[in-house]
Motif scaffolding. Structure first.
Motif, PDB file in Angstrom:
ATOM      1  N   GLU A 472       0.178   6.667  -3.982  1.00 41.37           N
ATOM      2  CA  GLU A 472       1.499   6.479  -5.012  1.00 41.37           C
ATOM      3  C   GLU A 472       2.458   5.189  -4.595  1.00 41.37           C
ATOM      4  O   GLU A 472       2.791   5.072  -3.540  1.00 41.37           O
ATOM      5  CB  GLU A 472       2.235   7.134  -5.551  1.00 41.37           C
ATOM      6  N   PRO A 473       2.282   3.616  -5.332  1.00 49.94           N
ATOM      7  CA  PRO A 473       3.511   3.194  -5.388  1.00 49.94           C
ATOM      8  C   PRO A 473       4.335   3.925  -5.181  1.00 49.94           C
ATOM      9  O   PRO A 473       5.097   4.523  -5.593  1.00 49.94           O
ATOM     10  CB  PRO A 473       3.480   2.359  -6.711  1.00 49.94           C
ATOM     11  N   PHE A 474       5.447   3.230  -4.323  1.00 53.41           N
ATOM     12  CA  PHE A 474       6.444   3.706  -4.082  1.00 53.41           C
ATOM     13  C   PHE A 474       7.006   5.125  -3.413  1.00 53.41           C
ATOM     14  O   PHE A 474       8.071   5.150  -2.844  1.00 53.41           O
ATOM     15  CB  PHE A 474       7.759   2.901  -5.155  1.00 53.41           C
ATOM     16  N   PHE A 475       5.909   5.060  -2.871  1.00 53.81           N
ATOM     17  CA  PHE A 475       6.114   6.514  -2.201  1.00 53.81           C
ATOM     18  C   PHE A 475       6.219   6.077  -0.772  1.00 53.81           C
ATOM     19  O   PHE A 475       5.427   5.797  -0.230  1.00 53.81           O
ATOM     20  CB  PHE A 475       5.157   7.679  -2.489  1.00 53.81           C
ATOM     21  N   THR A 476       7.590   7.555  -0.096  1.00 50.90           N
ATOM     22  CA  THR A 476       7.835   7.254   1.153  1.00 50.90           C
ATOM     23  C   THR A 476       8.383   8.165   1.723  1.00 50.90           C
ATOM     24  O   THR A 476       9.167   9.161   0.947  1.00 50.90           O
ATOM     25  CB  THR A 476       7.873   5.870   1.484  1.00 50.90           C
ATOM     26  N   THR A 477       8.257   8.705   2.910  1.00 48.89           N
ATOM     27  CA  THR A 477       9.351   9.649   3.471  1.00 48.89           C
ATOM     28  C   THR A 477      10.113   9.223   4.434  1.00 48.89           C
ATOM     29  O   THR A 477      11.077  10.206   5.447  1.00 48.89           O
ATOM     30  CB  THR A 477       8.236  10.499   4.435  1.00 48.89           C
ATOM     31  N   LYS A 478      10.052   7.619   4.409  1.00 42.21           N
ATOM     32  CA  LYS A 478      10.524   6.502   5.694  1.00 42.21           C
ATOM     33  C   LYS A 478      12.214   6.345   4.996  1.00 42.21           C
ATOM     34  O   LYS A 478      12.424   6.700   3.870  1.00 42.21           O
ATOM     35  CB  LYS A 478      10.325   5.699   6.232  1.00 42.21           C
ATOM     36  N   PRO A 479      13.513   6.579   6.171  1.00 44.75           N
ATOM     37  CA  PRO A 479      14.506   5.606   4.896  1.00 44.75           C
ATOM     38  C   PRO A 479      14.611   5.337   4.399  1.00 44.75           C
ATOM     39  O   PRO A 479      13.592   3.287   5.235  1.00 44.75           O
ATOM     40  CB  PRO A 479      15.344   6.348   6.454  1.00 44.75           C
ATOM     41  N   VAL A 480      15.487   5.404   3.734  1.00 46.45           N
ATOM     42  CA  VAL A 480      15.065   3.460   3.369  1.00 46.45           C
ATOM     43  C   VAL A 480      15.545   2.163   3.720  1.00 46.45           C
ATOM     44  O   VAL A 480      15.918   2.708   5.100  1.00 46.45           O
ATOM     45  CB  VAL A 480      16.702   3.975   2.074  1.00 46.45           C
ATOM     46  N   GLY A 481      14.862   0.819   3.475  1.00 49.91           N
ATOM     47  CA  GLY A 481      15.151   0.205   4.544  1.00 49.91           C
ATOM     48  C   GLY A 481      13.849  -0.197   5.567  1.00 49.91           C
ATOM     49  O   GLY A 481      13.208  -0.990   6.372  1.00 49.91           O
ATOM     50  N   GLU A 482      13.349   1.230   6.166  1.00 52.27           N
ATOM     51  CA  GLU A 482      12.122   1.063   6.875  1.00 52.27           C
ATOM     52  C   GLU A 482      10.678   1.096   6.158  1.00 52.27           C
ATOM     53  O   GLU A 482      10.068   1.058   6.633  1.00 52.27           O
ATOM     54  CB  GLU A 482      12.462   3.076   7.767  1.00 52.27           C
ATOM     55  N   GLY A 483      10.586   2.286   5.318  1.00 50.80           N
ATOM     56  CA  GLY A 483       9.815   2.056   4.529  1.00 50.80           C
ATOM     57  C   GLY A 483       9.377   2.127   2.994  1.00 50.80           C
ATOM     58  O   GLY A 483      11.165   2.021   2.709  1.00 50.80           O
ATOM     59  N   THR A 484       9.211   1.219   2.140  1.00 53.10           N
ATOM     60  CA  THR A 484       8.862   0.656   0.768  1.00 53.10           C
ATOM     61  C   THR A 484       8.439   1.888  -0.019  1.00 53.10           C
ATOM     62  O   THR A 484       8.145   2.176  -1.283  1.00 53.10           O
ATOM     63  CB  THR A 484       8.430  -0.579   0.414  1.00 53.10           C
ATOM     64  N   GLY A 485       7.026   2.464   0.541  1.00 54.21           N
ATOM     65  CA  GLY A 485       5.267   3.308   0.520  1.00 54.21           C
ATOM     66  C   GLY A 485       5.263   2.717  -0.133  1.00 54.21           C
ATOM     67  O   GLY A 485       4.571   2.503  -1.291  1.00 54.21           O
ATOM     68  N   LEU A 486       5.344   1.069   0.208  1.00 57.31           N
ATOM     69  CA  LEU A 486       4.182   0.103  -0.906  1.00 57.31           C
ATOM     70  C   LEU A 486       2.718  -0.010  -0.232  1.00 57.31           C
ATOM     71  O   LEU A 486       1.534  -0.227  -0.403  1.00 57.31           O
ATOM     72  CB  LEU A 486       4.649  -1.413  -0.783  1.00 57.31           C
ATOM     73  N   GLY A 487       2.781   0.201   1.520  1.00 59.17           N
ATOM     74  CA  GLY A 487       1.658   0.378   2.569  1.00 59.17           C
ATOM     75  C   GLY A 487       0.351   0.433   1.702  1.00 59.17           C
ATOM     76  O   GLY A 487      -0.706  -0.112   1.884  1.00 59.17           O
ATOM     77  N   LEU A 488       0.502   2.198   1.604  1.00 61.85           N
ATOM     78  CA  LEU A 488      -0.245   2.711   1.910  1.00 61.85           C
ATOM     79  C   LEU A 488      -1.486   2.968  -0.130  1.00 61.85           C
ATOM     80  O   LEU A 488      -2.387   2.182   0.107  1.00 61.85           O
ATOM     81  CB  LEU A 488      -0.667   3.712   1.868  1.00 61.85           C
ATOM     82  N   SER A 489      -0.344   2.524  -1.065  1.00 58.14           N
ATOM     83  CA  SER A 489      -0.787   1.873  -2.341  1.00 58.14           C
ATOM     84  C   SER A 489      -1.620   0.727  -2.138  1.00 58.14           C
ATOM     85  O   SER A 489      -2.679   0.316  -2.973  1.00 58.14           O
ATOM     86  CB  SER A 489       0.220   2.244  -3.259  1.00 58.14           C
ATOM     87  N   VAL A 490      -1.421  -0.473  -1.943  1.00 57.07           N
ATOM     88  CA  VAL A 490      -1.562  -1.612  -1.450  1.00 57.07           C
ATOM     89  C   VAL A 490      -3.182  -1.549  -0.636  1.00 57.07           C
ATOM     90  O   VAL A 490      -4.056  -2.406  -1.612  1.00 57.07           O
ATOM     91  CB  VAL A 490      -0.444  -2.720  -0.713  1.00 57.07           C
ATOM     92  N   ALA A 491      -2.796  -1.205   0.723  1.00 59.04           N
ATOM     93  CA  ALA A 491      -3.663  -0.438   0.992  1.00 59.04           C
ATOM     94  C   ALA A 491      -5.456  -0.156   0.061  1.00 59.04           C
ATOM     95  O   ALA A 491      -6.047   0.051  -0.236  1.00 59.04           O
ATOM     96  CB  ALA A 491      -4.110  -0.226   1.933  1.00 59.04           C
ATOM     97  N   TYR A 492      -5.284   0.903  -0.837  1.00 56.75           N
ATOM     98  CA  TYR A 492      -5.647   1.334  -1.795  1.00 56.75           C
ATOM     99  C   TYR A 492      -6.304   0.502  -2.527  1.00 56.75           C
ATOM    100  O   TYR A 492      -7.494   0.787  -3.139  1.00 56.75           O
ATOM    101  CB  TYR A 492      -5.202   2.422  -2.154  1.00 56.75           C
ATOM    102  N   PHE A 493      -5.289  -0.356  -2.913  1.00 59.33           N
ATOM    103  CA  PHE A 493      -5.773  -0.686  -4.318  1.00 59.33           C
ATOM    104  C   PHE A 493      -7.072  -2.001  -3.651  1.00 59.33           C
ATOM    105  O   PHE A 493      -7.623  -2.768  -4.377  1.00 59.33           O
ATOM    106  CB  PHE A 493      -4.210  -1.360  -5.241  1.00 59.33           C
ATOM    107  N   ILE A 494      -6.473  -1.942  -2.784  1.00 62.05           N
ATOM    108  CA  ILE A 494      -7.353  -3.569  -1.987  1.00 62.05           C
ATOM    109  C   ILE A 494      -8.956  -3.001  -1.597  1.00 62.05           C
ATOM    110  O   ILE A 494      -9.722  -3.699  -2.558  1.00 62.05           O
ATOM    111  CB  ILE A 494      -6.787  -3.826  -0.965  1.00 62.05           C
TER     112      ILE A 494
END
Ligand SMILES: Nc1ncnc2c1ncn2[C@@H]1O[C@H](COP(=O)(O)OP(=O)(O)O)[C@@H](O)[C@H]1O
Lengths: 533, 124
Positions: A472-494
């Protein structure tokens, strides 16, 4: 005691009594009289009809020729055995054997043989009951049964027949192959004993039969390979009567549900992408102002720029002092912080913009092994102090089993996907109290028209809740500033939207994570894609 | 003579930031907030050598503007400074010699790269 040694006397024995003759003559079964050597002495009309011989043709001949060839060889022996030691195969009892007609055709018959021993006469009487019709009917039944079984076996659903109390009567192959069976299917077993997750269907079976209507339960969640799966359960009542019962049909719809969920994901991404495309310009402008402002600030506060020194001289300002002041008050830290913030914000916008491009821009034939190596090199330079992981501590294993590693892809996009997966794995493995050496296994293998790429880490893995949401876009378990939660959703989309491949994850807490990506080797155009799929 | 650069962008703060940086590099800068202004300045023929061009302007599309400016002065060089990440120069601009490496995305995290590009284009 009469004398039956002459053939004429023996024939008289079989034919003399008119009442016996009438009974034998009108019998519907074939009745055949023989002497102790097996020679035929009497052959009734029913036997004539059954075997296709006239009585005159067979009288005096050995009875064994009325049997199928496989019985003929041992027939004489039967008789001898019986006479010597009274071991009976048919005599006194009966059994199913094969007869042979005059035209050589074979037919099933039930043959019973009785022994006649009176007044010095010794012989046997055989009664042959034609089983052809019965056999044909039986065979028809078997064929019909098989056909029905084939029909229900070919259904892509689990099908189970039950009686009104829910006892199993029939099932198809899929039903027996069901991995969730608590015990093997058996006629008479109650359905919930084999399928515990159908317990609450018992009352529905009753209702369906009582009200004679189909009951449907949709999207029932059931355990499936340690994950949640989904089934639709339909209960169809059978026509009421002696065989009141119902047919239960179970469809596994897990795959469909998953595709639906993924489509919702994609929809979400597209709408994020659309939004991003619309606002990127508006946001990038102010970001530009901030970024440029920081650069100008830094430069115009520096003693190195001649213009700065000149103005400072004119104003009587000691720039060296200004620099020391800024140093001690940490001014540059603030400015760097602002610059970094801008960089991050602009990366987020760039990521979100990926979703607005359904097709990647530049596809070219690419060596996937080469691409993996480049990405690993990139990742190894990208040790990150703030996020405190060190790629050099990770043992990287490569398992390549490819006939050909060339694929048609957008290099930079796939590199971005791989880098994201590798970074995530590295971060996950450096998190927490990991004892083992962090290890990343990269497997490349053939998969039909696809190349399959697996990235398996031995990090902490993730629980089901996390696993469901990572794309999911913006889903992250990392602290603010460390993760945006976009990495995997972008990967998925690509992978899914731009390359028509697939990306999924297998993971459980404590068992590491394995990302499985499938990329088509050949190029696709949206139309040929439709046609070929 | 110091190079003369025209910044065309309707965002004044952005122009100010850019021009300050370029001036510190000894580059002479003029600013236009619209296509009309840019064309007017180019017509005066006051020694402009290069335009830094935003693609989204209030009055004219950036690609069109580049073509019009080129007609006025074929020796003008161009750098693109755009807010949309997916921009790539259309064929009509490529024919003027504008390529991918002349495109800079906002936010410009390192204006030094823009200065390098200006020097590259003007020393060719
Ligand atoms: N290899 C992995 N092991 C464990 N968890 C992972 C792994 N990769 C991704 N995740 C989980 O997926 C989440 C989403 O990842 P991602 O979309 O890349 O965003 P981000 O890395 O910014 O959080 C992460 O926050 C993490 O919880």
């Amino acid at each position: 005691m009469k004398d039956f040694s002459s053939p004429a006397a023996r024939v008289r024995f079989w034919n003399d009594d008119p009442r016996v003759k009438a009974i034998v003559g009108s019998a519907a079964d074939g009745i055949i009289g023989i002497d102790t050597r097996g020679m035929i002495e009497m052959f009734n009309p029913a036997a004539e009809k059954l075997f296709g011989y006239n009585a005159d043709d067979v009288i005096g001949r050995n009875v064994k020729y009325l049997a199928a060839p496989e019985y003929q060889r041992d027939h004489d022996q039967y008789l001898r055995n019986y006479l010597e030691s009274a071991t009976a195969k048919v005599i006194g009892i009966g059994r199913e054997v094969k007869g042979q007609r005059k035209d050589g055709s074979l037919f099933p018959m039930y043959l019973s043989v009785g022994e006649i021993k009176i007044d010095g006469f010794h012989g046997f009487v055989g009664i042959a009951h034609d089983l052809s019709a019965l056999h044909a009917a039986r065979q028809q039944l078997a064929v019909t049964g098989e056909l029905l079984q084939n029909i229900i076996d070919s259904m892509p659903s689990i099908i189970i027949g039950v009686d009104a109390e829910g006892h199993i009567t029939h099932w198809n192959q899929l039903a027996a192959a069901e991995p969730r069976l608590a015990q093997p299917l058996e006629v008479g077993q109650r359905i919930d004993q084999c399928y515990p997750h159908l317990t609450n269907q018992l009352s529905r079976i009753e209702t369906a039969i009582l009200e004679q209507r189909t009951l449907v339960s949709q999207r029932i969640s059931v355990p499936r390979d340690g994950e949640v799966g989904y089934v639709d359960v339909m209960v169809y009542p059978l026509a009421q009567g002696a065989s009141a019962g119902a047919v239960i049909r179970i469809d596994d719809i897990t795959e469909r549900v998953r595709i639906e969920e993924m489509m919702i994901q994609t929809e979400k991404m597209m709408s994020v992408g659309g939004l991003a495309a619309g606002m990127a310009h508006e946001i990038n402008n102010p970001l530009g102002i901030i970024a440029q402002g920081c650069q100008n600030l830094t430069r115009r506060l520096s003693a190195e720029l001649p213009q700065n020194r000149q103005l400072a001289d004119e104003l009587g300002l000691d720039l060296a002092l200004v620099e020391r002041y800024m140093e001690q008050r940490g001014i540059h830290r603030f400015i760097d912080g602002i610059s970094e913030g801008v960089a991050r914000a602009s990366q987020i916008i760039a990521d979100m913009l990926t979703y607005s491009r359904r097709s990647a821009s530049s596809f070219e034939p690419t060596s996937l092994v080469g691409l993996v190596e480049t990405t690993l090199r990139l990742a190894s330079h990208d040790y990150d102090l703030k996020r405190n992981y060190d790629f050099r501590k990770i043992r990287v294993l490569r398992e390549v089993a490819l006939s050909d590693d060339e694929i048609w892809c957008d290099r930079t996009a796939i590199e971005q996907v791989l880098l994201n997966l590798i970074r995530n794995a590295a971060q996950a493995m450096s998190r927490g109290e990991q004892q083992r050496t962090p290890q990343l296994t990269i497997r490349l293998s053939d998969d039909g028209p696809y190349i399959r790429v697996e990235l398996a880490d031995n990090g902490p893995g993730m629980d089901g809740e996390t696993r469901k949401r990572i794309f999911e876009p913006f889903f992250t378990t990392k602290p603010v500033g460390e993760g945006t939660g976009l990495g995997l959703s972008v990967a998925y989309f690509i992978v899914h939207e731009q390359h028509r491949g697939s990306l999924r994850v297998e993971s459980a807490p404590g068992r590491g994570s394995c990302f499985v990506m499938r990329l088509p080797r050949a190029p696709h155009t949206s139309s040929s894609q439709e046609a070929s799929s | 003579m110091s190079p003369r650069v025209l910044i065309i962008d309707d965002e004044p703060a952005l122009c100010a930031g850019l021009s300050s940086f370029l001036e510190d590099e000894g580059i002479g800068v003029q600013i236009a907030a619209s296509g009309a202004e840019a064309l007017a300045l180019a017509e005066q023929n006051n020694g402009l050598q290069l335009c830094i061009l935003d693609m989204r302007l209030p009055d004219i599309d950036g690609n069109q503007l580049a073509l019009r400016l080129h007609q006025l002065d074929p020796s003008l060089r161009f750098l693109i400074h755009t807010g949309s990440a997916a921009y790539s120069p259309p064929d009509s601009l490529q024919r003027l010699g504008i390529s991918e490496r002349d495109v800079f995305s906002k936010p410009l995290l390192d204006m030094g790269l823009l200065v390098d590009a200006i020097k590259r284009l003007l020393h060719d």
